[in-house]
Scaffold this active site. Structure first.
Site, short mmCIF file in Angstrom:
data_model
loop_
_atom_site.label_atom_id
_atom_site.label_comp_id
_atom_site.label_asym_id
_atom_site.label_seq_id
_atom_site.Cartn_x
_atom_site.Cartn_y
_atom_site.Cartn_z
N SER A 142 41.18 3.80 75.82
CA SER A 142 41.34 2.75 76.83
C SER A 142 42.29 3.21 77.92
O SER A 142 43.20 4.01 77.66
CB SER A 142 41.92 1.48 76.18
OG SER A 142 42.23 0.51 77.16
N TYR A 155 48.53 -2.66 71.32
CA TYR A 155 47.18 -2.20 71.62
C TYR A 155 47.21 -0.81 72.25
O TYR A 155 46.49 0.11 71.82
CB TYR A 155 46.50 -3.20 72.56
CG TYR A 155 45.10 -2.81 72.98
CD1 TYR A 155 44.05 -2.86 72.09
CD2 TYR A 155 44.85 -2.40 74.29
CE1 TYR A 155 42.76 -2.50 72.48
CE2 TYR A 155 43.58 -2.05 74.70
CZ TYR A 155 42.53 -2.09 73.79
OH TYR A 155 41.27 -1.72 74.18
#
Length: 244
Positions: A142, A155
């Protein structure tokens, strides 16, 4: 002939979003796809859809937090098609929140799915790739790991952990295995479904304004997969032009 034609590709998180789009695109280009996710009814429907379009697909219910499930996914590929060319570790969750909220169970879930799930995939596929003398790991990470922002600390940490392991794996892999990291930015998936209401509203607003289709990330994955032997595409970032 496409460099994807005939390859056997296993994909985790294949029941929706980037995983589903990748399965459809690779199957359209001639890959034989082996699909893993927790939602078996969606996997069955996707497999039928691929078959109806002339593609080849198989599926098995796969929870990446269980090591045995990743072993089963890899073995399904070998049993059905005789080998495994590519493992796309795409399953991921992102219940982001402020650290002050102490959503420790969410932190643990992200570690288990986003990081340990990739490790379990490596543990399942690496011995097979070594035995075959070829293989390709594609790990979905990501842009959250490239630019750290509030609410995404844990995250981003899990995604950066995968990035680090992937680079170490690349250096250990030798000249017969390939390792690719794909870092999507804002993508229109079900990422926001389980977020706190205020955070969910913010994410959905950003997605409405600038989110990419999952197809854009699928094309990036296909680009890495289709490269000829000896060409290792190490790192791909795919984000909307409007994203900082």
């Amino acid at each position: 002939m496409s460099g994807i034609q005939g390859k056997v590709v296993a994909i985790t998180g294949a029941s929706s979003g980037i995983g589903e789009a990748t399965a459809l695109l690779l199957a359209e280009r001639g890959a034989r796809v082996v699909l893993g996710a927790r939602r078996s009814e969606r996997l069955a429907a996707l497999t039928a859809r691929i078959g109806a379009s002339g593609g080849e697909a198989a599926w098995t219910c796969t929870d990446v937090t269980r090591r045995a499930d990743l072993t089963q996914l890899v073995e399904l590929a070998r049993d059905r098609y005789g080998r495994l060319d590519v493992l796309v570790s795409n399953a991921g969750v992102g219940p982001i929140s402020a650290l002050d909220h102490l959503r420790v169970e969410d932190w643990e879930q992200m570690i288990d799915v986003n990081f340990k799930g990739v490790l379990y995939g490596i543990a399942a596929a690496l011995p097979v790739f070594r035995e075959q003398g070829f293989g390709h790991f594609v790990n979905t990470v990501s842009t959250a790991g490239l630019r750290i922002v509030p609410l995404q600390s844990v995250y981003a940490a899990t995604k950066n952990a995968v990035r680090t392991v992937s680079e170490g794996l690349r250096q250990e892999a030798g000249d017969s295995l390939r390792v690719t990291v794909v870092s999507p930015g804002l993508v229109r998936t079900d990422f926001a479904d389980h977020l706190e209401p205020q955070v969910k509203a913010q994410i959905l607003d950003r997605l409405d304004q600038a989110g990419l289709s999952p197809d854009a990330v699928a094309r990036a994955i296909a680009f890495a997969v289709e490269q000829p032997d000896g060409v290792d595409v190490g790192d791909i970032v795919v984000r909307p032009t409007a994203q900082n």
